[in-house]
Scaffold this motif. Structure first.
Motif, PDB file in Angstrom:
ATOM      1  N   ASN A 124       0.816  -1.223   0.000  1.00  0.00           N
ATOM      2  CA  ASN A 124       0.000   0.000   0.000  1.00  0.00           C
ATOM      3  C   ASN A 124       0.843   1.264   0.000  1.00  0.00           C
ATOM      4  O   ASN A 124       0.437   2.289  -0.557  1.00  0.00           O
ATOM      5  CB  ASN A 124      -0.940   0.007   1.210  1.00  0.00           C
ATOM      6  CG  ASN A 124      -2.007  -1.061   1.121  1.00  0.00           C
ATOM      7  OD1 ASN A 124      -2.364  -1.512   0.030  1.00  0.00           O
ATOM      8  ND2 ASN A 124      -2.521  -1.491   2.264  1.00  0.00           N
ATOM      9  N   ASP A 125       2.029   1.194   0.607  1.00  0.00           N
ATOM     10  CA  ASP A 125       2.921   2.356   0.663  1.00  0.00           C
ATOM     11  C   ASP A 125       3.813   2.479  -0.563  1.00  0.00           C
ATOM     12  O   ASP A 125       4.607   3.413  -0.666  1.00  0.00           O
ATOM     13  CB  ASP A 125       3.803   2.296   1.913  1.00  0.00           C
ATOM     14  CG  ASP A 125       3.017   2.566   3.195  1.00  0.00           C
ATOM     15  OD1 ASP A 125       1.892   3.097   3.092  1.00  0.00           O
ATOM     16  OD2 ASP A 125       3.527   2.251   4.285  1.00  0.00           O
ATOM     17  N   GLY A 126       3.711   1.509  -1.489  1.00  0.00           N
ATOM     18  CA  GLY A 126       4.474   1.600  -2.729  1.00  0.00           C
ATOM     19  C   GLY A 126       5.868   1.022  -2.676  1.00  0.00           C
ATOM     20  O   GLY A 126       6.640   1.173  -3.632  1.00  0.00           O
ATOM     21  N   TYR A 127       6.219   0.321  -1.594  1.00  0.00           N
ATOM     22  CA  TYR A 127       7.554  -0.285  -1.496  1.00  0.00           C
ATOM     23  C   TYR A 127       7.612  -1.640  -2.189  1.00  0.00           C
ATOM     24  O   TYR A 127       8.651  -2.047  -2.689  1.00  0.00           O
ATOM     25  CB  TYR A 127       7.962  -0.454  -0.026  1.00  0.00           C
ATOM     26  CG  TYR A 127       8.378   0.820   0.658  1.00  0.00           C
ATOM     27  CD1 TYR A 127       9.707   1.239   0.645  1.00  0.00           C
ATOM     28  CD2 TYR A 127       7.453   1.614   1.320  1.00  0.00           C
ATOM     29  CE1 TYR A 127      10.097   2.411   1.271  1.00  0.00           C
ATOM     30  CE2 TYR A 127       7.827   2.796   1.956  1.00  0.00           C
ATOM     31  CZ  TYR A 127       9.154   3.190   1.910  1.00  0.00           C
ATOM     32  OH  TYR A 127       9.536   4.357   2.523  1.00  0.00           O
ATOM     33  N   LEU A 128       6.495  -2.339  -2.194  1.00  0.00           N
ATOM     34  CA  LEU A 128       6.421  -3.665  -2.803  1.00  0.00           C
ATOM     35  C   LEU A 128       5.280  -3.719  -3.804  1.00  0.00           C
ATOM     36  O   LEU A 128       4.346  -2.911  -3.741  1.00  0.00           O
ATOM     37  CB  LEU A 128       6.195  -4.738  -1.729  1.00  0.00           C
ATOM     38  CG  LEU A 128       7.258  -4.902  -0.637  1.00  0.00           C
ATOM     39  CD1 LEU A 128       6.793  -5.920   0.406  1.00  0.00           C
ATOM     40  CD2 LEU A 128       8.593  -5.320  -1.231  1.00  0.00           C
ATOM     41  N   VAL A 129       5.367  -4.668  -4.712  1.00  0.00           N
ATOM     42  CA  VAL A 129       4.291  -4.865  -5.683  1.00  0.00           C
ATOM     43  C   VAL A 129       4.071  -6.367  -5.865  1.00  0.00           C
ATOM     44  O   VAL A 129       5.028  -7.147  -5.927  1.00  0.00           O
ATOM     45  CB  VAL A 129       4.633  -4.196  -7.039  1.00  0.00           C
ATOM     46  CG1 VAL A 129       5.909  -4.770  -7.645  1.00  0.00           C
ATOM     47  CG2 VAL A 129       3.481  -4.327  -8.014  1.00  0.00           C
ATOM     48  N   ARG A 130       2.805  -6.778  -5.879  1.00  0.00           N
ATOM     49  CA  ARG A 130       2.474  -8.192  -6.080  1.00  0.00           C
ATOM     50  C   ARG A 130       2.250  -8.475  -7.555  1.00  0.00           C
ATOM     51  O   ARG A 130       1.632  -7.684  -8.262  1.00  0.00           O
ATOM     52  CB  ARG A 130       1.222  -8.561  -5.296  1.00  0.00           C
ATOM     53  CG  ARG A 130       1.441  -8.692  -3.796  1.00  0.00           C
ATOM     54  CD  ARG A 130       0.235  -9.366  -3.162  1.00  0.00           C
ATOM     55  NE  ARG A 130       0.427  -9.611  -1.736  1.00  0.00           N
ATOM     56  CZ  ARG A 130       0.037  -8.781  -0.780  1.00  0.00           C
ATOM     57  NH1 ARG A 130      -0.575  -7.647  -1.117  1.00  0.00           N
ATOM     58  NH2 ARG A 130       0.249  -9.070   0.482  1.00  0.00           N
ATOM     59  N   ARG A 131       2.727  -9.611  -8.001  1.00  0.00           N
ATOM     60  CA  ARG A 131       2.483 -10.075  -9.368  1.00  0.00           C
ATOM     61  C   ARG A 131       1.829 -11.433  -9.273  1.00  0.00           C
ATOM     62  O   ARG A 131       2.432 -12.387  -8.784  1.00  0.00           O
ATOM     63  CB  ARG A 131       3.789 -10.147 -10.155  1.00  0.00           C
ATOM     64  CG  ARG A 131       4.446  -8.779 -10.338  1.00  0.00           C
ATOM     65  CD  ARG A 131       5.774  -8.868 -11.045  1.00  0.00           C
ATOM     66  NE  ARG A 131       6.446  -7.576 -11.073  1.00  0.00           N
ATOM     67  CZ  ARG A 131       7.727  -7.401 -11.392  1.00  0.00           C
ATOM     68  NH1 ARG A 131       8.472  -8.454 -11.698  1.00  0.00           N
ATOM     69  NH2 ARG A 131       8.257  -6.194 -11.386  1.00  0.00           N
ATOM     70  N   ARG A 132       0.595 -11.493  -9.746  1.00  0.00           N
ATOM     71  CA  ARG A 132      -0.208 -12.703  -9.592  1.00  0.00           C
ATOM     72  C   ARG A 132       0.504 -13.922 -10.187  1.00  0.00           C
ATOM     73  O   ARG A 132       0.963 -13.912 -11.330  1.00  0.00           O
ATOM     74  CB  ARG A 132      -1.565 -12.512 -10.263  1.00  0.00           C
ATOM     75  CG  ARG A 132      -2.510 -13.694 -10.102  1.00  0.00           C
ATOM     76  CD  ARG A 132      -3.891 -13.367 -10.609  1.00  0.00           C
ATOM     77  NE  ARG A 132      -4.523 -12.308  -9.829  1.00  0.00           N
ATOM     78  CZ  ARG A 132      -5.731 -11.840 -10.079  1.00  0.00           C
ATOM     79  NH1 ARG A 132      -6.435 -12.331 -11.097  1.00  0.00           N
ATOM     80  NH2 ARG A 132      -6.238 -10.875  -9.328  1.00  0.00           N
ATOM     81  N   GLY A 133       0.596 -14.968  -9.392  1.00  0.00           N
ATOM     82  CA  GLY A 133       1.201 -16.208  -9.849  1.00  0.00           C
ATOM     83  C   GLY A 133       2.714 -16.202  -9.824  1.00  0.00           C
ATOM     84  O   GLY A 133       3.337 -17.225 -10.154  1.00  0.00           O
TER      85      GLY A 133
END
Length: 242
Positions: free
Chosen positions: A59-68
């Motif tokens: 939410n703070d923009g430090y990480l990003v999820r990539r599905r799968g």
């Protein structure tokens, strides 16, 4: 690293530890972080606690999820100070990044009542409508639409706007760019914007509307831009008035 006797919540301790690894460069942009299971086992805490820390960093923009695929360190945001009038190309080069432009549309349109008022022309006068996707190091950063009176630069072409319009106006046309008024708003990406910016529909974006003036006071352009909220942030330097 995790002090279970501390009054500080465990998820917050983990969150700060992970943030520190990112800020110190131990985890690089684009690098996949350990899975929730691995983090839970490493620090002997619950996966729910790990998930809360990771969610906060997403939410703070430090990480990003990539599905799968997993969770990755997000690319660093470009910092744009809100002082000084520079072009997108100048900004990117100043940060050691290579700017690029994809011209999505270049045509002549009649000035609407509002645009005529803003650009000090008559309603119906010819304006260039230029739609461009702006990139830095090959990554889409902003989607913009410019309106410029045709009378100011009758020889403007699609090839020219593939580069810096400011540079052309100053060096080739001989116009001196002076000031600008810029308004920034928070919004979410609509379908077409999301497609061009390579984000999900509904992702946070920054809406910018700028009116630029020549040193003699004549309006030069009206620019409406949509910036990726995960790649751009604006910094304002303020001084207390006495």
């Amino acid at each position: 690293m995790i002090d279970k006797q501390s009054p500080v919540p465990i998820y917050y301790q983990l969150e700060q530890y992970m943030k520190e690894k990112i800020e110190k460069g131990e985890w690089q942009p684009g690098e996949m972080i350990p899975s929730e299971r691995e983090l839970a086992e490493t620090y002997d805490i619950s996966r729910m606690t790990v998930r809360q820390a990771v969610n906060n960093l997403v939410n703070d923009g430090y990480l990003v999820r990539r599905r799968g695929k997993g969770t990755f360190v997000a690319a660093k945001k470009i910092e744009q100070p809100l002082k000084g009038l520079t072009s997108f190309s100048e900004d990117m080069r100043a940060r050691g990044m290579e700017p690029d432009t994809v011209v999505l549309g270049f045509e002549t349109v009649p000035a609407s009542k509002k645009l005529a008022e803003w650009l000090a022309v008559k309603e119906g006068d010819a304006l260039y409508e230029i739609r461009r996707l702006r990139l830095a190091d090959g990554s889409p950063m902003a989607l913009e639409t410019l309106y410029i009176p045709c009378a100011l630069a009758p020889h403007l072409t699609r090839e020219i706007v593939n580069g810096s319009v400011y540079e052309f106006m100053e060096k080739e046309v001989g116009l001196a760019i002076g000031t600008a008024v810029q308004v920034i708003e928070a919004s979410v990406a609509r379908k077409l914007e999301a497609e061009h910016l390579q984000v999900k529909e509904g992702a946070p974006v920054l809406l910018l509307e700028r009116r630029t003036y020549l040193t003699d006071g004549r309006p030069l352009e009206v620019v409406k831009s949509v910036y990726r909220g995960d790649r751009y942030k604006f910094i304002v330097e303020m001084e207390r008035r006495k």
